[in-house]
Enzyme design. Structure first.
Site, PDB file in Angstrom:
ATOM      1  N   MET A 274       0.847  -1.202   0.000  1.00 49.63           N
ATOM      2  CA  MET A 274       0.000   0.000   0.000  1.00 49.63           C
ATOM      3  C   MET A 274       0.875   1.242   0.000  1.00 49.63           C
ATOM      4  O   MET A 274       1.784   1.376   0.825  1.00 49.63           O
ATOM      5  CB  MET A 274      -0.920  -0.039   1.230  1.00 49.63           C
ATOM      6  CG  MET A 274      -1.775   1.196   1.391  1.00 49.63           C
ATOM      7  SD  MET A 274      -2.954   1.378   0.004  1.00 49.63           S
ATOM      8  CE  MET A 274      -3.099   3.157  -0.045  1.00 49.63           C
ATOM      9  N   GLU A 309       4.592   0.843  -5.966  1.00 50.31           N
ATOM     10  CA  GLU A 309       4.162   1.724  -4.863  1.00 50.31           C
ATOM     11  C   GLU A 309       4.857   3.079  -4.937  1.00 50.31           C
ATOM     12  O   GLU A 309       4.272   4.105  -4.600  1.00 50.31           O
ATOM     13  CB  GLU A 309       4.401   1.060  -3.506  1.00 50.31           C
ATOM     14  CG  GLU A 309       3.741  -0.312  -3.316  1.00 50.31           C
ATOM     15  CD  GLU A 309       2.277  -0.379  -3.724  1.00 50.31           C
ATOM     16  OE1 GLU A 309       1.590   0.658  -3.685  1.00 50.31           O
ATOM     17  OE2 GLU A 309       1.819  -1.483  -4.112  1.00 50.31           O
ATOM     18  N   HIS A 312       3.219   5.396  -7.339  1.00 51.34           N
ATOM     19  CA  HIS A 312       2.032   6.049  -6.770  1.00 51.34           C
ATOM     20  C   HIS A 312       2.388   7.338  -6.017  1.00 51.34           C
ATOM     21  O   HIS A 312       1.520   8.185  -5.832  1.00 51.34           O
ATOM     22  CB  HIS A 312       1.345   5.127  -5.761  1.00 51.34           C
ATOM     23  CG  HIS A 312       0.439   4.099  -6.366  1.00 51.34           C
ATOM     24  ND1 HIS A 312      -0.479   4.387  -7.335  1.00 51.34           N
ATOM     25  CD2 HIS A 312       0.299   2.778  -6.090  1.00 51.34           C
ATOM     26  CE1 HIS A 312      -1.149   3.276  -7.635  1.00 51.34           C
ATOM     27  NE2 HIS A 312      -0.691   2.286  -6.895  1.00 51.34           N
ATOM     28  N   GLU A 331      -4.001   2.799 -10.587  1.00 50.34           N
ATOM     29  CA  GLU A 331      -3.492   1.419 -10.618  1.00 50.34           C
ATOM     30  C   GLU A 331      -2.949   0.995 -11.986  1.00 50.34           C
ATOM     31  O   GLU A 331      -1.938   0.330 -12.079  1.00 50.34           O
ATOM     32  CB  GLU A 331      -4.573   0.452 -10.132  1.00 50.34           C
ATOM     33  CG  GLU A 331      -5.000   0.694  -8.671  1.00 50.34           C
ATOM     34  CD  GLU A 331      -3.834   0.684  -7.690  1.00 50.34           C
ATOM     35  OE1 GLU A 331      -2.727   0.259  -8.066  1.00 50.34           O
ATOM     36  OE2 GLU A 331      -4.028   1.127  -6.540  1.00 50.34           O
TER      37      GLU A 331
HETATM   38  N1  BES Z   1      -3.239   0.702  -3.860  1.00 49.22           N
HETATM   39  C1  BES Z   1      -2.920  -0.677  -3.906  1.00 49.22           C
HETATM   40  C2  BES Z   1      -3.263  -1.413  -2.643  1.00 49.22           C
HETATM   41  C3  BES Z   1      -4.720  -1.758  -2.476  1.00 49.22           C
HETATM   42  C4  BES Z   1      -5.268  -2.789  -3.195  1.00 49.22           C
HETATM   43  C5  BES Z   1      -5.508  -1.080  -1.594  1.00 49.22           C
HETATM   44  C6  BES Z   1      -6.595  -3.112  -3.024  1.00 49.22           C
HETATM   45  C7  BES Z   1      -6.826  -1.396  -1.434  1.00 49.22           C
HETATM   46  C8  BES Z   1      -7.386  -2.421  -2.139  1.00 49.22           C
HETATM   47  C9  BES Z   1      -1.447  -0.874  -4.180  1.00 49.22           C
HETATM   48  O1  BES Z   1      -0.819   0.163  -4.832  1.00 49.22           O
HETATM   49  C10 BES Z   1      -1.333  -2.048  -5.087  1.00 49.22           C
HETATM   50  O2  BES Z   1      -1.772  -1.945  -6.204  1.00 49.22           O
HETATM   51  N2  BES Z   1      -0.783  -3.149  -4.633  1.00 49.22           N
HETATM   52  C11 BES Z   1      -0.693  -4.358  -5.411  1.00 49.22           C
HETATM   53  C12 BES Z   1       0.724  -4.712  -5.690  1.00 49.22           C
HETATM   54  C13 BES Z   1       1.208  -4.288  -7.037  1.00 49.22           C
HETATM   55  C14 BES Z   1       2.606  -4.767  -7.287  1.00 49.22           C
HETATM   56  C15 BES Z   1       0.316  -4.698  -8.176  1.00 49.22           C
HETATM   57  C16 BES Z   1      -1.333  -5.463  -4.600  1.00 49.22           C
HETATM   58  O3  BES Z   1      -1.644  -5.230  -3.453  1.00 49.22           O
HETATM   59  O4  BES Z   1      -1.501  -6.547  -5.144  1.00 49.22           O
HETATM   60 ZN    ZN Z   2      -1.305   0.307  -6.835  1.00 45.90          ZN
END
Ligand code: BES
Ligand code: ZN
Length: 886
Positions: A274, A309, A312, A331
């Site tokens: 996150m 991350e 972001h 995303e």
């Molecule tokens: N912002 C997301 C985390 C998130 C995901 C918060 C779902 C709330 C609900 C974070 O930036 C993210 O996308 N994390 C990915 C990892 C990434 C390498 C694709 C994850 O958690 O899978």
């Molecule tokens: Zn993300």
């Protein structure tokens, strides 16, 4: 007051400007007491203040609004909470006039165990079980920690103070500490005020940690926090972070905006990571890498996650989506940029080829009628969790890649930097991004891209050669085989006989016919064995559309063109990305019953000398899915199918062997593991025996060179293939390794192997194990990878345990994984009915979208099974293919 119920967005009578949040977490009793003072700008006279709060008990006498000018204090006559909507409504006797003031609220809450809001995570220190306090606010859970305007467009500054924290604990927030007052065993820690930002990015972590530190060339202090004594495992991520921050500063044209960046490994964490502003939190497996005990795939996952991350911090944190409809801006973009950064750090990983593995997840989900547009309407905060899906992430990233390819890298980069500058410390919508790109490139980006982001789905472009003409036709691709209505502006690219001859055009209508001579400057000799393109008397033997798979669409070739491509694959004329594309598109067309199973298997045979990681990895996953369909459709031919798939992997298995070669590539290390795992799953005796030998060596000595991390999964899967109720030694040994390991990576590897056992009784045992306290809630989903024979057991188990599962995972996105993992592989119309019936009786709003998608997948499988049963020449084709020498 009830006029505020069921609303998707808060009314804007009052706009928050600054929050002064004070929290006193009690890590032993797992609760917290807090107060917040919010500077408000009342923008229209009002008798109500409406904001978000959930699972907080607010003490009405501790609520007041003080006008700034007059110091007049307003006390609410009524404070009502609407738990379902997470809304708190305060009604005042007297109208509050336009102007500035401060809203003060006192409240209490619990440190929950749901991995959202302000929650507790557990760890062991010196054999003692301890709690840490952590926040996870995205998408809409800041309201579980303090009352606030919990919407991304309500940006404000935050001044955070933590009170009464045990002095030996590390207490972190978004900004550096501004003041720390220690009073005996307790301390009060205040942090510098943040820049203007959204509530979902606020973060707090309190626990016992060690850290390592480095800094960027312009002085940003970067730290990785790990469990005590394990800080060595953070070194790799720290290096990646420092390099990535420097890279993004150049790419976005703006430096990292905060004085520090902390990255913390959290033992209980629902997502992968996150991007909290200045305090990024991670699952352990997404941050920690151990030179001796981690696999190459974990190294890659850490790199991509850190790069994602950190992207972001600009795209999301500095410039934030205006509403969740534009989540994909966050995303999709972060996903695309993470590949850009990884390519720059580790070019030898060929990460853009691997991107296709990601992209195909988007194509698969978006091939469903139950998909949704990238820009998705969100009517209620509760719907947000389910759109963190392959549409927002991978279709989002893929359409950005397609656009960047079309516009060119330099104008794209320039326009992005302008976009970030223009919207910094503010919010943006999709059209703002298009406007910046349009201005920077002079191309009609908005028109082109609306067709990709405002409607669901994507086209399949059919290509035919006839009478010296190339005919292109687009229709919406649906895995169900139905006809969709969509139409797109498709950037078509093609290569003819060599990568030197590239052409492109925009397909703006349903179909278009091109004169080959005019367009390609050559002619095509239409022969029996396929079309040949003659250029300057040299024979161009193939035409590949969607070069490099840069476009988010599929291609269907006529039989002649398809035959030339099969030859080109066999003769190694095509790039890995194009080999991937032909394979993946053919698989999808076969599922949609537009290509026979027999033709698909014939195509697979052309890949018998394939060694590229991404291509082979997709071939492997396709063959596993085909074997599952075959098990239902043609059980009598299953042995032959398995034999054929084993044959296809012989070449790579022999080249790679079991033991890593000194200095071998990252990709070979990952490939070896996947090839051996698959051979074990297909019941290849030699592989299983060798795996068992190595596994026993590992059981005797955890440091044996015979079982390095990259091949452990293969050994575990192999061991589970021979486990039965009466022969369970291998299973028990694996559980022992699970219990002894302090590494999440190893625990997950074991969880991911157990249910591959073909014995249904063991599968049931494994599934029940997932619900025990020995498996963290965050990890249970990894154990759901049941083999084809266990599908029925898993479905029954899901029904029997639904109440418990709903209770434990029911209010986040993890529950959707239970449904998709267990329902989607089913393959009959009976099951469609059973699933529909069961969930009608057991509704859960958190799985609405996922359930519809999973049911559609079962229908698609069922139709596919039927059509495979109708293929009369399949036994003959299969016998011939399986008897070939590989
Ligand atoms: N912002 C997301 C985390 C998130 C995901 C918060 C779902 C709330 C609900 C974070 O930036 C993210 O996308 N994390 C990915 C990892 C990434 C390498 C694709 C994850 O958690 O899978
Ligand atoms: Zn993300």
């Amino acid at each position: 007051m009830s006029q505020f119920k069921g609303q998707s967005r808060l009314p804007k009578f009052a706009v928050p400007k600054r929050y002064d949040v004070r929290l006193r977490p009690d890590l032993v009793a797992c609760q917290f007491v807090g107060s917040v003072a919010i500077d408000l700008d009342i923008v229209s006279d009002t008798r109500f203040i409406v904001l978000n709060a959930a699972e907080l008990s607010v003490n009405p006498p501790a609520v007041s609004f003080t006008q700034l000018d007059s110091s007049k204090v307003f006390k609410p006559s009524k404070v009502d909470g609407f738990e379902d909507d997470g809304i708190l409504v305060m009604e005042f006797e007297e109208t509050i006039p336009v102007g500035l003031g401060v809203l003060a609220i006192g409240f209490q809450g619990i440190l929950n165990d749901k991995m959202k809001g302000f929650y507790r995570s557990t760890y062991e220190h010196n054999g003692e079980k301890k709690n840490m306090a952590v926040t996870q606010f995205e998408p809409v859970d800041a309201k579980r920690c303090f009352p606030c305007w919990d919407e991304p467009a309500c940006k404000a500054t935050f001044k955070i103070t933590l009170e009464d924290v045990p002095s030996e604990l590390v207490a972190l927030s978004n900004m550096p500490v501004s003041q720390e007052i220690v009073n005996g065993h307790r301390k009060t820690v205040s942090y510098q005020e943040t820049p203007i930002m959204s509530t979902y990015l606020v973060a707090i972590v309190v626990g016992l940690f060690d850290y390592i530190e480095d800094h960027t060339s312009d002085g940003v202090k970067v730290r990785v926090y790990c469990q005590v004594g394990k800080e060595n495992r953070g070194k790799f991520a720290l290096q990646v972070a420092v390099k990535t921050l420097e890279l993004y500063k150049k790419y976005f044209g703006v430096p990292y905006p905060l004085p520090k960046l902390d990255m913390v490994a959290i033992p209980d964490f629902s997502a992968g990571a996150m991007e909290n502003y200045g305090l990024v939190t991670y699952r352990e497996t997404a941050l920690l890498f151990d030179d001796q005990h981690s696999s190459a795939s974990v190294k890659q996952n850490v790199t991509i996650t850190v790069a994602h991350e950190l992207a972001h911090q600009w795209f999301g944190n500095l410039v934030t989506m205006e509403w969740w409809t534009h989540l994909w801006l966050n995303e999709g973009f972060a996903t695309w940029v993470s590949y850009l950064a990884t390519e720059s750090l580790f070019p030898e990983w060929k990460i853009w080829t691997q991107f296709l593995d990601e992209s195909t997840e988007g194509l698969k989900l978006d091939g469903l009628e139950e998909s949704h547009p990238i820009e998705v309407e969100i009517n209620h905060a509760a719907e947000v969790d389910e759109i963190f899906d392959a549409i927002s992430y991978t279709k989002g990233a893929s359409v950005i890649r397609m656009l960047q390819n079309y516009l060119g890298a330099a104008p794209f980069e320039r326009s992005l930097a302008a976009y970030v500058k223009k919207h910094a410390y503010s919010n943006a919508k999709t059209e703002d991004l298009w406007a910046a790109l349009e201005e920077g490139s002079g191309e009609p980006v908005n028109k082109l891209m609306n067709s990709w982001t405002q409607q669901k789905g994507y086209p399949v472009v059919s290509v035919e050669v006839k009478d010296q003409k190339l005919k292109f036709d687009q229709t919406q691709f649906l895995s169900s085989g139905s006809q969709g209505e969509g139409e797109w502006i498709v950037p078509i690219t093609l290569c003819c006989g060599s990568y030197d001859l590239r052409k492109s055009f925009l397909l703006k209508t349903k179909s278009e016919t091109l004169d080959i001579k005019e367009f390609l400057g050559c002619s095509i000799a239409e022969t029996e064995s396929g079309s040949m393109c003659n250029k300057n008397n040299t024979v161009c033997s193939w035409i590949k559309i969607n070069v490099d798979q840069a476009g988010f669409y599929r291609v269907k070739y006529d039989e002649k063109l398809a035959a030339t491509l099969r030859n080109a694959i066999q003769n190694k004329h095509l790039s890995a990305t194009d080999r991937f594309g032909i394979l993946d598109d053919s698989y999808a067309l076969s599922m949609a019953r537009q290509l026979s199973f027999a033709s698909l298997l014939t195509l697979l045979a052309a890949y018998k000398e394939e060694l590229d990681y991404t291509v082979l990895s997709n071939l492997i996953s396709i063959s596993q899915k085909l074997a599952r369909i075959a098990a239902d459709a043609i059980p009598e031919l299953l042995d032959l199918i398995n034999q054929f798939f084993i044959g296809l992997l012989q070449y790579s298995a022999e080249k790679l062997g079991w033991q890593p070669k000194p200095g071998e590539s990252h990709l070979d290390a990952m490939l070896r593991g996947e090839v051996l795992t698959t051979l074990a799953l297909f019941g290849h005796d030699l592989t299983i025996n060798e795996a068992r030998r190595r596994f026993h060596a590992y059981i005797d000595d955890r440091n044996t060179p015979l079982l390095p991390p990259d091949i452990r999964k293969a050994a575990y899967v192999a061991v589970m293939q021979t486990v039965t109720q009466s022969n369970r030694a291998g299973y028990d040994s694996l559980l022992r390794v699970y219990r002894e390991s302090d590494q999440s990576e190893e625990k997950n590897r074991i969880l991911g192997s157990l249910a591959s056992c073909p014995d249904p009784d063991i599968i049931l045992e494994v599934l029940n194990f997932l619900l025990t306290s020995e498996v963290r809630n965050q990890d249970a989903i990894f154990g759901l990878a049941v083999c084809s024979k266990g599908r029925e057991t898993a479905w029954t188990w899901l029904k029997d345990n639904w109440e418990k599962i709903s209770k434990t995972w029911g209010s986040g996105f993890l529950i959707t994984r239970f449904v998709s993992a267990i329902v989607s592989p089913l393959a009959s119309f009976e099951k469609v009915e059973e699933v529909e019936e069961f969930f009608k009786a057991h509704p859960n709003p958190a799985i609405t979208r996922t359930l519809k998608q999973s049911i559609e997948r079962v229908q698609i499988n069922a139709k596919w099974v039927q059509s495979v049963q109708g293929e009369k020449d399949l036994p003959k084709v299969l016998k011939e293919l399986a008897s070939r020498k590989y």
